[in-house]
Enzyme design. Structure first.
Site, PDB file in Angstrom:
ATOM      1  N   ALA A 148       0.866  -1.182   0.000  1.00  0.00           N
ATOM      2  CA  ALA A 148       0.000   0.000   0.000  1.00  0.00           C
ATOM      3  C   ALA A 148       0.901   1.229   0.000  1.00  0.00           C
ATOM      4  CB  ALA A 148      -0.892  -0.019   1.228  1.00  0.00           C
ATOM      5  N   GLY A 183       0.525  -4.933   0.826  1.00  0.00           N
ATOM      6  CA  GLY A 183      -0.613  -4.994  -0.101  1.00  0.00           C
ATOM      7  C   GLY A 183      -0.287  -5.746  -1.380  1.00  0.00           C
ATOM      8  N   GLU A 196      -0.816  -9.290  -0.459  1.00  0.00           N
ATOM      9  CA  GLU A 196      -2.269  -9.448  -0.297  1.00  0.00           C
ATOM     10  C   GLU A 196      -2.959  -9.549  -1.657  1.00  0.00           C
ATOM     11  OE1 GLU A 196      -2.243  -6.020   2.325  1.00  0.00           O
ATOM     12  OE2 GLU A 196      -3.171  -7.218   3.911  1.00  0.00           O
ATOM     13  N   GLU A 249       4.217  -4.734   7.387  1.00  0.00           N
ATOM     14  CA  GLU A 249       3.470  -3.613   7.990  1.00  0.00           C
ATOM     15  C   GLU A 249       3.880  -3.331   9.432  1.00  0.00           C
ATOM     16  OE1 GLU A 249       2.133  -6.137   6.295  1.00  0.00           O
ATOM     17  OE2 GLU A 249       0.724  -5.369   4.803  1.00  0.00           O
TER      18      GLU A 249
HETATM   19  N1  COA Z   1       4.598   3.103  -0.722  1.00  0.00           N
HETATM   20  C1  COA Z   1       4.993   4.242  -1.297  1.00  0.00           C
HETATM   21  N2  COA Z   1       6.133   4.383  -1.958  1.00  0.00           N
HETATM   22  C2  COA Z   1       6.923   3.302  -2.053  1.00  0.00           C
HETATM   23  C3  COA Z   1       6.585   2.077  -1.478  1.00  0.00           C
HETATM   24  C4  COA Z   1       5.348   1.998  -0.787  1.00  0.00           C
HETATM   25  N3  COA Z   1       4.917   0.864  -0.245  1.00  0.00           N
HETATM   26  N4  COA Z   1       7.590   1.184  -1.711  1.00  0.00           N
HETATM   27  C5  COA Z   1       8.521   1.850  -2.423  1.00  0.00           C
HETATM   28  N5  COA Z   1       8.120   3.130  -2.628  1.00  0.00           N
HETATM   29  C6  COA Z   1       8.824   4.189  -3.360  1.00  0.00           C
HETATM   30  C7  COA Z   1       9.987   4.740  -2.548  1.00  0.00           C
HETATM   31  O1  COA Z   1       9.532   5.712  -1.632  1.00  0.00           O
HETATM   32  C8  COA Z   1      10.838   5.324  -3.648  1.00  0.00           C
HETATM   33  O2  COA Z   1      10.249   6.540  -4.063  1.00  0.00           O
HETATM   34  P1  COA Z   1      11.186   7.849  -4.316  1.00  0.00           P
HETATM   35  O3  COA Z   1      12.145   7.425  -5.392  1.00  0.00           O
HETATM   36  O4  COA Z   1      10.220   8.889  -4.739  1.00  0.00           O
HETATM   37  O5  COA Z   1      11.872   8.110  -3.003  1.00  0.00           O
HETATM   38  C9  COA Z   1      10.643   4.331  -4.789  1.00  0.00           C
HETATM   39  O6  COA Z   1       9.431   3.659  -4.516  1.00  0.00           O
HETATM   40  C10 COA Z   1      11.741   3.293  -4.879  1.00  0.00           C
HETATM   41  O7  COA Z   1      11.843   2.632  -3.611  1.00  0.00           O
HETATM   42  P2  COA Z   1      13.222   2.483  -2.815  1.00  0.00           P
HETATM   43  O8  COA Z   1      12.887   2.277  -1.395  1.00  0.00           O
HETATM   44  O9  COA Z   1      14.145   3.608  -3.155  1.00  0.00           O
HETATM   45  O10 COA Z   1      13.781   1.143  -3.476  1.00  0.00           O
HETATM   46  P3  COA Z   1      14.797   0.100  -2.826  1.00  0.00           P
HETATM   47  O11 COA Z   1      15.200  -0.823  -3.916  1.00  0.00           O
HETATM   48  O12 COA Z   1      15.863   0.802  -2.081  1.00  0.00           O
HETATM   49  O13 COA Z   1      13.937  -0.730  -1.740  1.00  0.00           O
HETATM   50  C11 COA Z   1      11.998  -1.931  -0.966  1.00  0.00           C
HETATM   51  C12 COA Z   1      12.900  -1.565  -2.169  1.00  0.00           C
HETATM   52  C13 COA Z   1      10.807  -2.715  -1.515  1.00  0.00           C
HETATM   53  C14 COA Z   1      12.788  -2.807   0.007  1.00  0.00           C
HETATM   54  C15 COA Z   1      11.548  -0.642  -0.271  1.00  0.00           C
HETATM   55  O14 COA Z   1      11.038   0.259  -1.239  1.00  0.00           O
HETATM   56  C16 COA Z   1      10.494  -0.848   0.775  1.00  0.00           C
HETATM   57  O15 COA Z   1      10.786  -1.339   1.850  1.00  0.00           O
HETATM   58  N6  COA Z   1       9.228  -0.458   0.460  1.00  0.00           N
HETATM   59  C17 COA Z   1       8.150  -0.525   1.409  1.00  0.00           C
HETATM   60  C18 COA Z   1       7.668  -1.931   1.608  1.00  0.00           C
HETATM   61  C19 COA Z   1       6.530  -1.963   2.624  1.00  0.00           C
HETATM   62  O16 COA Z   1       6.709  -1.659   3.798  1.00  0.00           O
HETATM   63  N7  COA Z   1       5.339  -2.321   2.140  1.00  0.00           N
HETATM   64  C20 COA Z   1       4.186  -2.436   2.977  1.00  0.00           C
HETATM   65  C21 COA Z   1       3.403  -1.185   2.983  1.00  0.00           C
HETATM   66  S1  COA Z   1       1.954  -1.361   3.960  1.00  0.00           S
END
Ligand code: COA
Length: 264
Positions: free
Chosen positions: A70, A115, A118, A138
Site C-alpha cells: 500500500a 498490499g 495481499e 506492515e
Molecule cells: N509506498 C509508497 N512508496 C513506495 C513504497 C510503498 N509501499 N515502496 C517503495 N516506494 C517508493 C519509494 O519511496 C521510492 O520513491 P522515491 O524514489 O520517490 O523516493 C521508490 O518507490 C523506490 O523505492 P526504494 O525504497 O528507493 O527502493 P529500494 O530498492 O531501495 O527498496 C523496498 C525496495 C521494496 C525494500 C523498499 O522500497 C520498501 O521497503 N518499500 C516498502 C515496503 C513496505 O513496507 N510495504 C508495505 C506497505 S503497507
C-alpha cells in the site's frame, strides 16, 4: 487490445483470450494508492464482464516490483476513519479478485510486499521469479496487514508461517514462499513469461463454465463445513451436465481428439 487511458495507474492488454492487467507505477514500485485500487477494481470488473476474456494475468510494471505494498506516503496522512476506509477499499478489491468467475494468475516479477502480497494471495495461482521477495512488513510501520493479509495468509499456509511473516516483518525469498505454500511455482526470472504464458494458455483453452464451477466450489468450500461443501460440489458438478462443453470434453476423450470448448 483493450483501451487504457494514458494516465491510468493500471494498464490492460489482450493476447487472444488472455487479459494482462499491469500496475503502472514503477517509479513507486507499483505501490497501491486509492486511485490504483480503484483502477484495479474497474479493470477486474471489465474483465469479469467480457466473455472474450477467459483468464487474467496480474502483474507489476518494471523490473523490480510486482507491488511493494500500500502507498505509505498516502497512508501517512490518513485519520483513523480514513485508514479504515482505505482498508475496506483494499479488502473489497481483494474479494472481487478472489471471486472472479475466471482464473486470475499472479505474475510475481519482483517485490510482493504488504498490499502486494495481499493482492497476489487474492489471485487463484501465483508464479514467482526466483528474484522475487514476498512479505508482510506492515509491523515495521506500526501497522498490521489491512487488505486481508492476516486472514488469507493464515488460510493459505497456517498459523506458524503467518505469525512469522507478520510479527517479524522480514521479506522471504520466492523459494521459501514456495516451501510454505504461498506461491505455486518459482522459475528463473528470464523464464517467468514463458511459464506464465503456458499456464494462461492452458487455462484459456479449458472449459470456462467448468473453471467457474471449480473456483466457486473451492471458494465456498473454504468457508463452510465439509458436508455443506460436498453438497455444493455436487450441485456444481450436476449443473455442468447441462453444458455443451461437458459433452464436447467427454466425447473428445472417447474419440481420442483434443476438445474445443465454446463457453456454452
Ligand atoms: N509506498 C509508497 N512508496 C513506495 C513504497 C510503498 N509501499 N515502496 C517503495 N516506494 C517508493 C519509494 O519511496 C521510492 O520513491 P522515491 O524514489 O520517490 O523516493 C521508490 O518507490 C523506490 O523505492 P526504494 O525504497 O528507493 O527502493 P529500494 O530498492 O531501495 O527498496 C523496498 C525496495 C521494496 C525494500 C523498499 O522500497 C520498501 O521497503 N518499500 C516498502 C515496503 C513496505 O513496507 N510495504 C508495505 C506497505 S503497507
Amino acid at each position: 487490445m483493450a483501451d487504457t487511458p494514458a494516465a491510468s495507474p493500471v494498464s490492460v492488454s489482450d493476447d487472444g483470450a488472455v487479459r494482462t492487467v499491469t500496475v503502472q507505477r514503477p517509479d513507486k514500485l507499483n505501490a497501491l494508492n486509492a486511485a490504483t485500487l480503484q483502477a484495479l477494481a474497474d479493470a477486474f470488473e471489465a474483465a469479469a464482464a467480457d466473455p472474450a476474456v477467459r483468464v487474467v494475468v496480474l502483474t507489476g510494471a518494471g523490473p523490480k516490483a510486482f507491488v511493494a505494498g500500500a502507498d505509505i506516503a498516502e497512508m501517512n496522512g490518513l485519520s483513523a476513519v480514513q485508514g479504515r476506509d482505505f482498508s475496506l477499499l483494499g479488502q473489497a478489491l481483494m474479494c472481487r479478485i478472489e471471486r472472479m468467475p475466471k482464473p486470475v494468475l499472479a505474475r510475481i516479477n519482483g517485490f510482493a510486499l504488504g498490499g502486494g502480497l495481499e493482492l497476489a494471495m487474492a489471485c487463484h495461482l501465483r508464479i514467482a521469479a526466483d528474484t522475487a521477495k514476498v512479505g508482510q512488513p506492515e509491523i515495521n510501520l506500526g501497522l498490521i496487514p489491512g487488505f486481508g493479509g492476516s486472514q488469507r495468509l493464515l488460510r493459505l499456509c497456517g498459523r506458524a508461517a503467518t505469525l512469522e511473516l507478520c510479527l517479524l516483518g522480514a521479506p522471504i525469498t520466492a523459494e521459501r514462499a514456495l516451501q510454505l505454500g504461498i506461491v505455486n511455482d518459482v522459475v528463473p526470472a528470464d523464464a517467468l513469461d514463458a511459464r506464465v504464458g503456458d499456464i494462461a494458455a492452458q487455462l484459456a483453452r479449458s472449459a470456462p463454465l467448468a473453471l467457474r464451477g471449480l473456483l466457486d466450489a473451492v471458494h465456498v468450500g473454504g468457508e463452510c463445513s465439509l458436508d455443506a461443501g460436498l453438497e455444493y460440489e455436487s450441485a456444481q458438478f450436476g449443473l455442468l451436465f447441462a453444458t455443451e462443453d461437458m459433452r464436447e470434453g467427454t466425447s473428445a476423450f472417447l474419440q481420442r481428439r483434443p476438445a474445443t470448448f465454446q463457453n456454452r
